[in-house]
Write an enzyme that holds these catalytic residues in place. Structure first.
Site, mmCIF file in Angstrom:
data_model
loop_
_atom_site.group_PDB
_atom_site.id
_atom_site.type_symbol
_atom_site.label_atom_id
_atom_site.label_comp_id
_atom_site.label_asym_id
_atom_site.label_seq_id
_atom_site.Cartn_x
_atom_site.Cartn_y
_atom_site.Cartn_z
ATOM 1 N N GLY A 98 -4.428 -18.479 13.262
ATOM 2 C CA GLY A 98 -5.595 -17.781 12.908
ATOM 3 C C GLY A 98 -5.114 -16.613 11.843
ATOM 4 O O GLY A 98 -3.932 -16.288 11.657
ATOM 5 N N GLY A 152 -4.038 -21.165 16.563
ATOM 6 C CA GLY A 152 -5.315 -21.038 16.346
ATOM 7 C C GLY A 152 -5.496 -22.816 15.813
ATOM 8 O O GLY A 152 -6.527 -23.047 16.175
ATOM 9 N N GLU A 206 2.674 -17.085 19.769
ATOM 10 C CA GLU A 206 2.070 -15.834 20.039
ATOM 11 C C GLU A 206 3.012 -14.664 20.459
ATOM 12 O O GLU A 206 2.886 -13.618 20.111
ATOM 13 C CB GLU A 206 0.848 -16.064 20.961
ATOM 14 C CG GLU A 206 -0.182 -16.948 20.218
ATOM 15 C CD GLU A 206 -0.077 -18.264 20.281
ATOM 16 O OE1 GLU A 206 -0.968 -19.160 19.821
ATOM 17 O OE2 GLU A 206 0.816 -18.904 20.720
ATOM 18 N N ASP A 217 -2.771 -18.448 23.447
ATOM 19 C CA ASP A 217 -4.151 -18.540 23.746
ATOM 20 C C ASP A 217 -4.867 -19.790 23.444
ATOM 21 O O ASP A 217 -4.182 -20.644 23.150
ATOM 22 C CB ASP A 217 -4.760 -17.163 23.255
ATOM 23 C CG ASP A 217 -4.730 -16.894 21.665
ATOM 24 O OD1 ASP A 217 -3.953 -17.747 21.312
ATOM 25 O OD2 ASP A 217 -5.755 -16.135 21.171
#
Length: 345
Positions: free
Chosen positions: A64, A113, A136, A144
């Site tokens: 992300g 992401g 992460e 996630d």
């Protein structure tokens, strides 16, 4: 939008990430654009399937776009990040449950992401340069974008190992761990995509797939299962400290670089998903409990500062060098009530 190219080619809805200089990092606007297209294509008879790919050689999507998350978080504007993660997770769920085939072509780095948009479809293609990871915990988050669900379903204790160490998988490892399906040399992708666009038939993926090299994770799994079977983060680290092997030493050192709070919560989520009759929605709701609180109560802003902003690689983690208290884990993963993640199903 210059960062993404969304169109229909033949029988295929096409989504191409077009910011290779940024390793195709996923922005909030890109998430919303993909979500809009997927909802539209569900009702279009011309669109038989969806193909997701990316420009450049270095990355399908390396994660992300966290720069704005950091900037808004440092100003105390936590709702921006919460909104981004909420929309991203809903997109992940949509991809995982999409009624038409979703084909992803993942070259180079697919991380964070990128896993969320590339690894939940039914037909996930990797090649010689593919490197897939959930890094992460290194920035104070838990795995996630539905990654915890994939980790929970990896063989044995591989998911805990991959989630807490941020270890990278090559193409063979990704197939073995359940993050990919087909190994197809990159040189064949162009012609193969054209064939799928024209026919709307995903069965050609199987006929083009090659046998990947042996998966290193398969060979290493008995050792990983033994070292990562402990129910707590401290127990895993104690196992690694007792083991006098190069792998154990390197793995222990890798974990020391990550946020203890994030690793302990990641372990809690993965173990929960393994034990329960859980689905993707359970995983995303659990992840959102953590990310919703990550800026105020967790290590996220400090992790980004150390890795991206100041680049000193010296984060001041909470609970560094000490066991993570049980109440700290429970506080990060407690239900959010009315602010919890909801889905339109």
């Amino acid at each position: 939008m210059s960062d993404i190219n969304i169109r229909v080619e033949g029988r295929a809805g096409r989504i191409t990430l077009t910011r290779p200089k940024a390793l195709n990092a996923l922005s909030h606007d890109m998430c919303r654009a993909i979500d809009t297209a997927l909802h539209l294509w569900r009702e279009e008879e011309q669109v038989a399937l969806v193909i997701i790919d990316a420009e450049g050689d270095k990355a399908f999507c390396a994660g992300g776009d966290i720069a704005e998350l950091y900037e808004t978080g440092m100003r105390g504007e936590y709702d921006y990040g919460q909104s981004f993660w909420r929309d991203e997770y809903r997109l992940n769920a949509l991809l995982a449950t999409y009624t038409k085939p979703v084909v992803s072509f993942m070259q180079g780095f697919t991380m964070g992401g990128g896993v969320g948009i590339g690894c939940h479809g039914k037909h996930r293609v990797v090649e010689e340069s593919s490197r897939i990871a959930m890094p992460e915990c290194g920035i104070g988050l838990v795995p996630d974008v539905g990654g915890s669900y994939l980790l929970a379903r990896a063989p044995g204790h591989l998911g805990v190992y991959l989630g807490t160490t941020a270890a990278r998988m090559d193409a063979a490892d990704a197939i073995f761990a359940g993050f990919a399906d087909h190994f197809i040399p990159r040189a064949e992708w162009g012609d193969l995509i054209e064939l799928i666009e024209a026919s709307g038939d995903v069965s050609v993926l199987s006929t083009h797939a090659k046998t990947p090299p042996d998966a290193a994770l398969s060979t290493r799994q008995p050792e990983i299962d033994r070292l990562f079977a402990a129910p707590t983060l401290s127990g895993i680290q104690e196992n690694l400290a007792r083991e006098d092997t190069e792998f154990a030493r390197a793995t222990g050192a890798a974990m020391l670089r990550n946020s203890p709070l994030a690793m302990a919560c990641a372990l809690e989520i993965i173990r929960f998903l393994q034990a329960e009759s859980a689905d993707m929605y359970h995983a995303l709701r659990m992840e959102y409990r953590y990310t919703h609180r990550a800026m105020q109560q967790g290590d996220f802003l400090e992790g980004i500062r150390a890795a991206i902003i100041d680049k000193d690689r010296n984060p001041k983690w909470k609970f560094a060098g000490a066991p993570v208290p049980r109440d700290a884990i429970e506080a990060m993963l407690a239900p959010l009530g009315a602010e919890g993640l909801k889905f339109d199903r």
